[in-house]
Design a protein around this motif. Structure first.
Motif, PDB file in Angstrom:
ATOM      1  N   TYR A  15      20.083  17.189  34.030  1.00 10.91           N
ATOM      2  CA  TYR A  15      18.662  17.284  33.669  1.00 10.91           C
ATOM      3  C   TYR A  15      17.861  16.239  34.444  1.00 10.91           C
ATOM      4  O   TYR A  15      18.086  15.036  34.289  1.00 10.91           O
TER       5      TYR A  15
ATOM      6  N   ASP B  52      22.580  13.917  24.264  1.00  5.06           N
ATOM      7  CA  ASP B  52      21.326  14.656  24.026  1.00  5.06           C
ATOM      8  C   ASP B  52      21.666  16.109  23.686  1.00  5.06           C
ATOM      9  O   ASP B  52      21.833  16.939  24.577  1.00  5.06           O
TER      10      ASP B  52
ATOM     11  N   ASN C 297      22.060  21.507  30.323  1.00  6.45           N
ATOM     12  CA  ASN C 297      20.973  21.790  31.259  1.00  6.45           C
ATOM     13  C   ASN C 297      21.419  21.266  32.630  1.00  6.45           C
ATOM     14  O   ASN C 297      21.617  20.064  32.773  1.00  6.45           O
TER      15      ASN C 297
ATOM     16  N   MET D 269      14.734   8.660  24.023  1.00  4.45           N
ATOM     17  CA  MET D 269      15.735   8.253  25.022  1.00  4.45           C
ATOM     18  C   MET D 269      15.160   7.160  25.920  1.00  4.45           C
ATOM     19  O   MET D 269      15.830   6.164  26.215  1.00  4.45           O
TER      20      MET D 269
ATOM     21  N   VAL E  12      24.411  16.305  28.065  1.00  2.00           N
ATOM     22  CA  VAL E  12      23.850  17.415  27.278  1.00  2.00           C
ATOM     23  C   VAL E  12      25.064  18.252  26.886  1.00  2.00           C
ATOM     24  O   VAL E  12      25.483  19.137  27.632  1.00  2.00           O
TER      25      VAL E  12
ATOM     26  N   ASN F 146       7.215  13.240  18.368  1.00  2.00           N
ATOM     27  CA  ASN F 146       7.249  14.615  18.871  1.00  2.00           C
ATOM     28  C   ASN F 146       8.221  14.827  20.022  1.00  2.00           C
ATOM     29  O   ASN F 146       8.341  15.951  20.497  1.00  2.00           O
ATOM     30  N   SER F 147       8.917  13.786  20.485  1.00  2.00           N
ATOM     31  CA  SER F 147       9.687  13.980  21.717  1.00  2.00           C
ATOM     32  C   SER F 147      10.993  13.198  21.719  1.00  2.00           C
ATOM     33  O   SER F 147      10.995  11.966  21.539  1.00  2.00           O
ATOM     34  N   SER F 148      12.091  13.899  21.942  1.00  2.00           N
ATOM     35  CA  SER F 148      13.383  13.210  22.035  1.00  2.00           C
ATOM     36  C   SER F 148      13.487  12.440  23.350  1.00  2.00           C
ATOM     37  O   SER F 148      14.102  11.376  23.411  1.00  2.00           O
ATOM     38  N   LEU F 149      12.862  12.972  24.414  1.00  2.00           N
ATOM     39  CA  LEU F 149      12.900  12.255  25.694  1.00  2.00           C
ATOM     40  C   LEU F 149      12.251  10.883  25.536  1.00  2.00           C
ATOM     41  O   LEU F 149      12.717   9.890  26.084  1.00  2.00           O
TER      42      LEU F 149
ATOM     43  N   SER G 156      11.784  20.752  19.720  1.00  2.00           N
ATOM     44  CA  SER G 156      10.889  21.244  20.781  1.00  2.00           C
ATOM     45  C   SER G 156      11.164  22.704  21.131  1.00  2.00           C
ATOM     46  O   SER G 156      10.243  23.489  21.325  1.00  2.00           O
ATOM     47  N   LYS G 157      12.429  23.056  21.241  1.00  2.00           N
ATOM     48  CA  LYS G 157      12.774  24.438  21.610  1.00  2.00           C
ATOM     49  C   LYS G 157      13.151  25.237  20.365  1.00  2.00           C
ATOM     50  O   LYS G 157      13.949  26.168  20.417  1.00  2.00           O
TER      51      LYS G 157
ATOM     52  N   SER H  31      15.846  17.456  19.123  1.00  2.00           N
ATOM     53  CA  SER H  31      14.455  17.692  18.709  1.00  2.00           C
ATOM     54  C   SER H  31      14.260  19.170  18.403  1.00  2.00           C
ATOM     55  O   SER H  31      15.116  19.993  18.721  1.00  2.00           O
TER      56      SER H  31
ATOM     57  N   PHE I 251      19.077  27.746  30.428  1.00  2.00           N
ATOM     58  CA  PHE I 251      19.171  27.816  31.887  1.00  2.00           C
ATOM     59  C   PHE I 251      20.411  28.548  32.387  1.00  2.00           C
ATOM     60  O   PHE I 251      21.421  28.640  31.686  1.00  2.00           O
TER      61      PHE I 251
ATOM     62  N   HIS J  97      16.288  13.176  32.634  1.00  2.00           N
ATOM     63  CA  HIS J  97      17.233  12.109  32.256  1.00  2.00           C
ATOM     64  C   HIS J  97      17.383  11.135  33.418  1.00  2.00           C
ATOM     65  O   HIS J  97      17.226   9.923  33.269  1.00  2.00           O
TER      66      HIS J  97
HETATM   67  N1  PMP Z   1      16.640  17.108  26.660  1.00  2.00           N
HETATM   68  C1  PMP Z   1      16.928  18.211  27.362  1.00  2.00           C
HETATM   69  C2  PMP Z   1      18.336  18.455  27.805  1.00  2.00           C
HETATM   70  C3  PMP Z   1      15.932  19.115  27.689  1.00  2.00           C
HETATM   71  O1  PMP Z   1      16.242  20.208  28.409  1.00  2.00           O
HETATM   72  C4  PMP Z   1      14.608  18.860  27.252  1.00  2.00           C
HETATM   73  C5  PMP Z   1      13.457  19.779  27.527  1.00  2.00           C
HETATM   74  N2  PMP Z   1      13.539  20.642  28.506  1.00  2.00           N
HETATM   75  C6  PMP Z   1      14.357  17.696  26.553  1.00  2.00           C
HETATM   76  C7  PMP Z   1      15.389  16.836  26.260  1.00  2.00           C
HETATM   77  C8  PMP Z   1      12.964  17.324  26.112  1.00  2.00           C
HETATM   78  O2  PMP Z   1      12.883  17.327  24.747  1.00  2.00           O
HETATM   79  P1  PMP Z   1      11.629  16.773  23.974  1.00  2.00           P
HETATM   80  O3  PMP Z   1      10.554  17.787  24.055  1.00  2.00           O
HETATM   81  O4  PMP Z   1      12.144  16.591  22.578  1.00  2.00           O
HETATM   82  O5  PMP Z   1      11.215  15.470  24.580  1.00  2.00           O
END
Ligand code: PMP
Length: 420
Positions: A134, A213, A184, A101, A179, A95-98, A251-252, A249, A344, A137
């Motif tokens: 970000y 990312d 961001n 990473m 990014v 569920n999460s790209s972070l 997510s957004k 991802s 942003f 990161h």
């Molecule tokens: N990368 C960037 C540049 C973001 O701004 C965000 C969320 N604000 C994320 C990753 C987080 O993504 P994820 O929910 O897939 O972990």
């Protein structure tokens, strides 16, 4: 302005600020979260998968069971369009790209890339952090003990003269956070030249990696969206496809925290990462991947969804831009970005004023991202950058919050100039 005039202006601003404070506002422009109405746009996804659905992948695998550790082929194909990377080089994950990473950094620290010693055993390793950037990161590499090196962000992306110099001279520089589209927080997109220079990097370290990312790859808000050159293809031309690792991802796009994330990388990098992941998990949540596939169907479905997002988000960005322009334009107390997409807007106030602006806003009920958060270690050397996140509050609240913000920017500037 004479000191007297400036004093009068400050008194007037203070009066307006006090009036705001008396209103007992409670507004939040801190994090890039979608508002409820935007989440509503994905509600169909929760109906797209039910007990009557076909729960078998095209491979014949039952998605309710273990299997397919790299995700559904259809999901990898969909990500291939978003990431510009071959589907066979993509892992559709959780569920999460972070999270992916973090795992990639963790893999580098404990097991290493390109047959090199693990980063964790090479001494005082360093990571490049284009700033403003970000915070999460930077936090990942800080957590693992890297020395964070600030690289200035230009309207074309990270300052590539600085990147090239640091990367080619120092074997301890192991990676860079990027990014590349609607960055961001500045909202800028890397120029073609920047992407080409990334693909042509000649790092001193064989195990240097670009963390690409592309979180905002389809998040256009205007009729003239930015175009990002495809780093994967540029690297293939240069024979440098081991340099980047790609992340994305939904997510957004669907639900933050309940979307699907993906990682893309060269065969060499994937061999290392797949081994790492094989110890970490038996496989991703394929039912969530199916849910996304049934709801979006294909890449066009994603783009259609983003058009709906744009209808909600564009007026918010416009409201912020209008307020900044009408309240601060031409006053010499701030400059800001006007992005074509993303989540942003980045505002630079007078040096030494960002913390004061954020705390003035907070005292009057408007929460902003902490000043400094957009720089390594949370320390903005100029104390001037503030990340504004317009996505969560409705337009009318955003306008009130921005009125207050603009008063605080001027009040902090007046205080500074009067040396108080
Ligand atoms: N990368 C960037 C540049 C973001 O701004 C965000 C969320 N604000 C994320 C990753 C987080 O993504 P994820 O929910 O897939 O972990």
């Amino acid at each position: 302005m004479s000191e007297k005039e400036l004093s009068d202006v400050r008194a007037d601003l203070q009066e307006r600020y006090n009036q705001f404070k008396a209103r007992g506002l409670k507004l939040n422009m801190a994090r890039g979260k979608p508002e409820t109405e935007q989440l509503q746009l994905s509600m169909g996804m929760l109906d797209a998968l039910n007990s009557a659905s076909d729960l078998y992948a095209s491979t014949g695998d039952d998605c309710r069971n273990y299997g397919m550790p790299y995700g559904l082929p259809e999901m990898r194909e969909l990500f291939s369009h978003m990431m510009g990377v071959d589907a066979s080089n993509i892992i559709a994950g959780g569920n999460s790209s972070l999270n992916m990473m973090f795992d990639t950094v963790s893999c580098g620290v404990t097991h290493g890339f390109s047959g090199c010693l693990p980063w964790g055993r090479q001494g005082a390793v360093k990571f490049l952090c284009p700033s403003p950037g970000y915070d999460r990161h930077f936090a990942v590499t800080e957590y693992f003990g890297f020395e964070l090196i600030t690289v200035p962000m230009l309207p074309t992306g990270p300052d590539m003269d600085v990147v090239e110099k640091l990367v080619s001279n120092d074997e301890l520089v192991k990676g860079i956070w990027c990014v590349p589209k609607y960055s961001n927080p500045t909202g800028i997109t890397y120029s073609d030249e920047t992407v080409r220079r990334f693909a042509a990097l000649k790092p001193a370290a064989k195990d240097f990696r670009i963390f690409w990312d592309n979180a905002y790859c389809v998040h256009d808000l205007t009729d003239t969206p930015d175009q990002l050159l495809n780093l994967w293809l540029e690297c293939k031309k240069n024979g440098t496809e081991d340099l980047p690792v790609f992340f994305v991802s939904t997510s957004k796009i669907s639900f933050p925290g309940a979307g699907v994330a993906a990682l893309g990388a060269s065969d060499n990098n994937l061999a290392v990462l797949k081994k790492h992941f094989s110890y970490e998990t038996i496989g991703p949540d394929k039912l969530n991947q199916l849910r996304h596939l049934y709801f979006f169907k294909d890449y066009d479905g994603i783009l259609e969804q983003m058009k709906k997002h744009r209808k909600l988000l564009a007026p918010k960005f416009k409201a912020v831009a209008n307020k900044l322009e009408s309240e601060l334009g031409g006053k010499g107390v701030a400059c800001w970005t006007n992005p074509n997409g993303g989540y942003f807007i980045s505002v630079d106030v007078l040096n030494g004023c960002a913390k004061r602006v954020v705390s003035l806003c907070k005292e009057a009920g408007v929460t902003l991202t902490n000043a400094g958060a957009t720089f390594p270690y949370g320390k903005d050397p100029n104390d001037s950058n503030i990340r504004v996140a317009p996505t969560y509050p409705p337009v009318d609240e955003l306008e009130v919050a921005m009125d207050l913000f603009c008063i605080c920017v001027q009040l902090a500037a007046a205080e500074k100039l009067l040396n108080k």
